[in-house]
Scaffold this motif. Structure first.
Motif, PDB file in Angstrom:
ATOM      1  N   VAL A   1       7.757 -13.644 -10.554  1.00 30.61           N
ATOM      2  CA  VAL A   1       8.322 -12.299 -10.595  1.00 30.61           C
ATOM      3  C   VAL A   1       7.667 -11.539 -11.733  1.00 30.61           C
ATOM      4  O   VAL A   1       7.436 -12.087 -12.818  1.00 30.61           O
ATOM      5  CB  VAL A   1       9.852 -12.347 -10.816  1.00 30.61           C
ATOM      6  CG1 VAL A   1      10.427 -10.934 -10.888  1.00 30.61           C
ATOM      7  CG2 VAL A   1      10.528 -13.136  -9.706  1.00 30.61           C
ATOM      8  N   VAL A   2       7.367 -10.255 -11.481  1.00 31.42           N
ATOM      9  CA  VAL A   2       6.789  -9.402 -12.514  1.00 31.42           C
ATOM     10  C   VAL A   2       7.212  -7.964 -12.235  1.00 31.42           C
ATOM     11  O   VAL A   2       7.505  -7.602 -11.083  1.00 31.42           O
ATOM     12  CB  VAL A   2       5.245  -9.550 -12.531  1.00 31.42           C
ATOM     13  CG1 VAL A   2       4.621  -9.028 -11.246  1.00 31.42           C
ATOM     14  CG2 VAL A   2       4.634  -8.894 -13.755  1.00 31.42           C
ATOM     15  N   HIS A   3       7.267  -7.133 -13.279  1.00 30.49           N
ATOM     16  CA  HIS A   3       7.702  -5.744 -13.150  1.00 30.49           C
ATOM     17  C   HIS A   3       6.609  -4.795 -13.631  1.00 30.49           C
ATOM     18  O   HIS A   3       5.832  -5.131 -14.525  1.00 30.49           O
ATOM     19  CB  HIS A   3       8.983  -5.491 -13.959  1.00 30.49           C
ATOM     20  CG  HIS A   3      10.152  -6.298 -13.500  1.00 30.49           C
ATOM     21  ND1 HIS A   3      10.346  -7.621 -13.866  1.00 30.49           N
ATOM     22  CD2 HIS A   3      11.187  -5.976 -12.675  1.00 30.49           C
ATOM     23  CE1 HIS A   3      11.449  -8.074 -13.306  1.00 30.49           C
ATOM     24  NE2 HIS A   3      11.979  -7.104 -12.579  1.00 30.49           N
ATOM     25  N   GLY A   4       6.561  -3.605 -13.020  1.00 35.20           N
ATOM     26  CA  GLY A   4       5.611  -2.583 -13.430  1.00 35.20           C
ATOM     27  C   GLY A   4       5.531  -1.500 -12.379  1.00 35.20           C
ATOM     28  O   GLY A   4       6.252  -1.528 -11.369  1.00 35.20           O
ATOM     29  N   THR A   5       4.663  -0.525 -12.576  1.00 35.33           N
ATOM     30  CA  THR A   5       4.450   0.479 -11.543  1.00 35.33           C
ATOM     31  C   THR A   5       3.672  -0.162 -10.397  1.00 35.33           C
ATOM     32  O   THR A   5       2.939  -1.144 -10.590  1.00 35.33           O
ATOM     33  CB  THR A   5       3.665   1.686 -12.063  1.00 35.33           C
ATOM     34  OG1 THR A   5       2.334   1.266 -12.393  1.00 35.33           O
ATOM     35  CG2 THR A   5       4.333   2.292 -13.301  1.00 35.33           C
ATOM     36  N   ALA A   6       3.810   0.391  -9.209  1.00 37.10           N
ATOM     37  CA  ALA A   6       3.144  -0.195  -8.044  1.00 37.10           C
ATOM     38  C   ALA A   6       1.620  -0.272  -8.209  1.00 37.10           C
ATOM     39  O   ALA A   6       1.022  -1.301  -7.895  1.00 37.10           O
ATOM     40  CB  ALA A   6       3.523   0.568  -6.775  1.00 37.10           C
ATOM     41  N   PRO A   7       0.947   0.782  -8.716  1.00 39.98           N
ATOM     42  CA  PRO A   7      -0.508   0.661  -8.901  1.00 39.98           C
ATOM     43  C   PRO A   7      -0.881  -0.439  -9.882  1.00 39.98           C
ATOM     44  O   PRO A   7      -1.846  -1.188  -9.646  1.00 39.98           O
ATOM     45  CB  PRO A   7      -0.915   2.045  -9.414  1.00 39.98           C
ATOM     46  CG  PRO A   7       0.132   2.973  -8.893  1.00 39.98           C
ATOM     47  CD  PRO A   7       1.401   2.182  -8.959  1.00 39.98           C
TER      48      PRO A   7
ATOM     49  N   ALA B   1       0.830  -1.205   0.000  1.00 35.33           N
ATOM     50  CA  ALA B   1       0.000   0.000   0.000  1.00 35.33           C
ATOM     51  C   ALA B   1       0.868   1.259   0.000  1.00 35.33           C
ATOM     52  O   ALA B   1       0.568   2.244  -0.690  1.00 35.33           O
ATOM     53  CB  ALA B   1      -0.932  -0.004   1.206  1.00 35.33           C
ATOM     54  N   HIS B   2       1.957   1.220   0.766  1.00 35.81           N
ATOM     55  CA  HIS B   2       2.875   2.363   0.825  1.00 35.81           C
ATOM     56  C   HIS B   2       3.472   2.637  -0.547  1.00 35.81           C
ATOM     57  O   HIS B   2       3.614   3.797  -0.961  1.00 35.81           O
ATOM     58  CB  HIS B   2       3.973   2.080   1.848  1.00 35.81           C
ATOM     59  CG  HIS B   2       4.913   3.220   2.065  1.00 35.81           C
ATOM     60  ND1 HIS B   2       6.050   3.407   1.303  1.00 35.81           N
ATOM     61  CD2 HIS B   2       4.880   4.232   2.965  1.00 35.81           C
ATOM     62  CE1 HIS B   2       6.686   4.485   1.722  1.00 35.81           C
ATOM     63  NE2 HIS B   2       6.004   5.006   2.730  1.00 35.81           N
ATOM     64  N   ALA B   3       3.833   1.579  -1.271  1.00 35.54           N
ATOM     65  CA  ALA B   3       4.414   1.756  -2.603  1.00 35.54           C
ATOM     66  C   ALA B   3       3.409   2.371  -3.575  1.00 35.54           C
ATOM     67  O   ALA B   3       3.759   3.226  -4.397  1.00 35.54           O
ATOM     68  CB  ALA B   3       4.914   0.422  -3.136  1.00 35.54           C
ATOM     69  N   VAL B   4       2.153   1.940  -3.487  1.00 37.73           N
ATOM     70  CA  VAL B   4       1.117   2.525  -4.353  1.00 37.73           C
ATOM     71  C   VAL B   4       0.927   4.000  -4.021  1.00 37.73           C
ATOM     72  O   VAL B   4       0.846   4.858  -4.918  1.00 37.73           O
ATOM     73  CB  VAL B   4      -0.205   1.761  -4.215  1.00 37.73           C
ATOM     74  CG1 VAL B   4      -1.317   2.467  -4.996  1.00 37.73           C
ATOM     75  CG2 VAL B   4      -0.056   0.323  -4.714  1.00 37.73           C
ATOM     76  N   ALA B   5       0.868   4.318  -2.731  1.00 37.54           N
ATOM     77  CA  ALA B   5       0.719   5.716  -2.332  1.00 37.54           C
ATOM     78  C   ALA B   5       1.901   6.552  -2.813  1.00 37.54           C
ATOM     79  O   ALA B   5       1.728   7.677  -3.316  1.00 37.54           O
ATOM     80  CB  ALA B   5       0.583   5.806  -0.813  1.00 37.54           C
ATOM     81  N   ALA B   6       3.119   6.012  -2.679  1.00 41.34           N
ATOM     82  CA  ALA B   6       4.314   6.739  -3.124  1.00 41.34           C
ATOM     83  C   ALA B   6       4.270   6.996  -4.624  1.00 41.34           C
ATOM     84  O   ALA B   6       4.710   8.053  -5.100  1.00 41.34           O
ATOM     85  CB  ALA B   6       5.565   5.950  -2.754  1.00 41.34           C
TER      86      ALA B   6
ATOM     87  N   VAL C   1       1.396  10.444  -2.582  1.00 52.11           N
ATOM     88  CA  VAL C   1       0.580  10.629  -1.377  1.00 52.11           C
ATOM     89  C   VAL C   1       1.335  10.085  -0.166  1.00 52.11           C
ATOM     90  O   VAL C   1       1.714   8.906  -0.151  1.00 52.11           O
ATOM     91  CB  VAL C   1      -0.778   9.907  -1.509  1.00 52.11           C
ATOM     92  CG1 VAL C   1      -1.613  10.098  -0.244  1.00 52.11           C
ATOM     93  CG2 VAL C   1      -1.533  10.400  -2.742  1.00 52.11           C
ATOM     94  N   PRO C   2       1.555  10.879   0.874  1.00 53.23           N
ATOM     95  CA  PRO C   2       2.247  10.372   2.063  1.00 53.23           C
ATOM     96  C   PRO C   2       1.331   9.507   2.922  1.00 53.23           C
ATOM     97  O   PRO C   2       0.158   9.839   3.127  1.00 53.23           O
ATOM     98  CB  PRO C   2       2.651  11.647   2.810  1.00 53.23           C
ATOM     99  CG  PRO C   2       1.603  12.646   2.420  1.00 53.23           C
ATOM    100  CD  PRO C   2       1.227  12.314   0.995  1.00 53.23           C
TER     101      PRO C   2
ATOM    102  N   ASP D   1      11.894  10.461  -1.689  1.00 49.96           N
ATOM    103  CA  ASP D   1      12.253  10.183  -3.091  1.00 49.96           C
ATOM    104  C   ASP D   1      12.713   8.745  -3.284  1.00 49.96           C
ATOM    105  O   ASP D   1      12.517   8.160  -4.344  1.00 49.96           O
ATOM    106  CB  ASP D   1      13.370  11.134  -3.550  1.00 49.96           C
ATOM    107  CG  ASP D   1      12.893  12.571  -3.677  1.00 49.96           C
ATOM    108  OD1 ASP D   1      11.671  12.774  -3.792  1.00 49.96           O
ATOM    109  OD2 ASP D   1      13.742  13.471  -3.662  1.00 49.96           O
ATOM    110  N   GLN D   2      13.328   8.163  -2.258  1.00 49.83           N
ATOM    111  CA  GLN D   2      13.855   6.803  -2.387  1.00 49.83           C
ATOM    112  C   GLN D   2      12.816   5.739  -2.051  1.00 49.83           C
ATOM    113  O   GLN D   2      13.128   4.540  -2.056  1.00 49.83           O
ATOM    114  CB  GLN D   2      15.099   6.621  -1.510  1.00 49.83           C
ATOM    115  CG  GLN D   2      14.834   6.619  -0.012  1.00 49.83           C
ATOM    116  CD  GLN D   2      14.931   8.003   0.597  1.00 49.83           C
ATOM    117  OE1 GLN D   2      14.732   8.998  -0.088  1.00 49.83           O
ATOM    118  NE2 GLN D   2      15.238   8.069   1.889  1.00 49.83           N
ATOM    119  N   ALA D   3      11.586   6.131  -1.723  1.00 53.65           N
ATOM    120  CA  ALA D   3      10.546   5.143  -1.405  1.00 53.65           C
ATOM    121  C   ALA D   3      10.315   4.224  -2.597  1.00 53.65           C
ATOM    122  O   ALA D   3      10.363   4.652  -3.753  1.00 53.65           O
ATOM    123  CB  ALA D   3       9.246   5.852  -1.039  1.00 53.65           C
ATOM    124  N   VAL D   4      10.074   2.946  -2.307  1.00 54.69           N
ATOM    125  CA  VAL D   4       9.786   1.990  -3.371  1.00 54.69           C
ATOM    126  C   VAL D   4       8.574   2.471  -4.164  1.00 54.69           C
ATOM    127  O   VAL D   4       7.536   2.780  -3.587  1.00 54.69           O
ATOM    128  CB  VAL D   4       9.518   0.589  -2.793  1.00 54.69           C
ATOM    129  CG1 VAL D   4       9.023  -0.363  -3.874  1.00 54.69           C
ATOM    130  CG2 VAL D   4      10.774   0.039  -2.133  1.00 54.69           C
TER     131      VAL D   4
END
Length: 283
Positions: free
Chosen positions: A254-260, A138-143, A147-148, A214-217
């Motif tokens: 394993v898969v890659h993409g944006t957090a959302p 959830a934190h990664a999606v918010a980042a 959104v903090p 800025d360094q948040a996943v």
């Protein structure tokens, strides 16, 4: 100020057993009432700190747990499923802060009702190599949306885990884990006061300009790697039919993409796993 609340159940005040949090459980109706009051405390805190709009997303299991007629009248409730983004449905860059209420520790940690989405089927998860559970994802999606995540409530293990992802987060510990199904409880009135105060503190921090590091996943929509280790090799094998999904070993995909995008795809993973294992998520 626009505030988003993701409300889970395992980390709610007083709840310690699957019977408290699962549809049909002997204490489930009691659990629903307790969950509703924890959320109302969060809403009060957000409003006291200047929130003008508060969206509450029911994020547990059926996503029909919160009692609509008892939710704070100034909050907007979002309930039911399917939701493409599940626990973070509707979260986007228009929100100024996110609050995680009733959260729990990830699979493999000794916390009250600890698990990651599916209690028996998911052994481990990683985002960019970091062990993660529901808060971390959830934190990664918010980042990704800028959104903090400014406040969390749950047991001591959940709050400690949240601080690993967001050191500045305001924490309301509502119970102290003794084991996976046992806890030393904070009295409900004291717990709700702590939730209200933590959420008010967090929303004030957001109003003061707090943003994700800025360094948040996943920050700024950067692509990340999601790895999921399943208990059942059949689940991993079948998921390779999804474009972009590969095997790290017999049980890890394993898969890659944006957090959302990965969060939405992970919802598909869980539906596949539920079908293959004939097991509902968690417990």
């Amino acid at each position: 100020m626009r505030v988003y609340i993701s409300a889970d159940m395992e980390g709610v005040t007083g709840l310690v057993d699957s019977q408290d949090v699962q549809l049909g459980g002997g204490e489930y109706e009691y659990g629903r009432a307790m969950m509703t009051e924890d959320v109302n405390a969060a809403v009060r805190g957000a409003l006291a700190a200047g929130a003008e709009y508060v969206l509450v997303n029911d994020s547990h299991m059926t996503m029909r747990n919160l009692l609509p007629d008892r939710i704070h009248p100034e909050a907007v409730l979002q309930r039911g499923k399917p939701k493409r983004h599940g626990m973070v449905e509707g979260l986007d860059g228009s929100y100024d802060a996110m609050l995680c209420i009733g959260y729990h520790a990830r699979a493999g940690r000794l916390g009250v009702l600890s698990h990651s989405y599916m209690g028996h089927e998911i052994e481990d998860m990683w985002l960019d190599g970091r062990p993660t559970g529901e808060f971390g994802f959830a934190h990664a999606v918010a980042a990704a949306h800028g959104v903090p995540v400014v406040a969390v409530s749950g047991d001591d293990a959940a709050c400690a885990e949240a601080a690993e992802w967001e050191p500045r987060i305001s924490r309301a510990v509502v119970k102290h884990a003794k084991d996976r199904f046992a806890a030393r409880l904070v009295p409900p009135a004291e717990a709700r006061k702590a939730i209200e105060e933590a959420c008010a503190e967090g929303v004030r921090a957001a109003a003061g300009g707090a943003r994700p590091a800025d360094q948040a996943v996943g920050a700024d929509g950067r692509a990340v790697e999601l790895a999921v280790r399943w208990q059942n090799a059949s689940v991993a094998s079948q998921l390779t039919a999804v474009p972009g999904v590969s095997l790290r070993d017999d049980r890890t995909v394993v898969v890659h993409g944006t957090a959302p995008d990965l969060f939405a795809l992970f919802g598909v993973f869980m539906r596949v796993a539920s079908n293959l294992t004939n097991q509902h998520p968690y417990c």
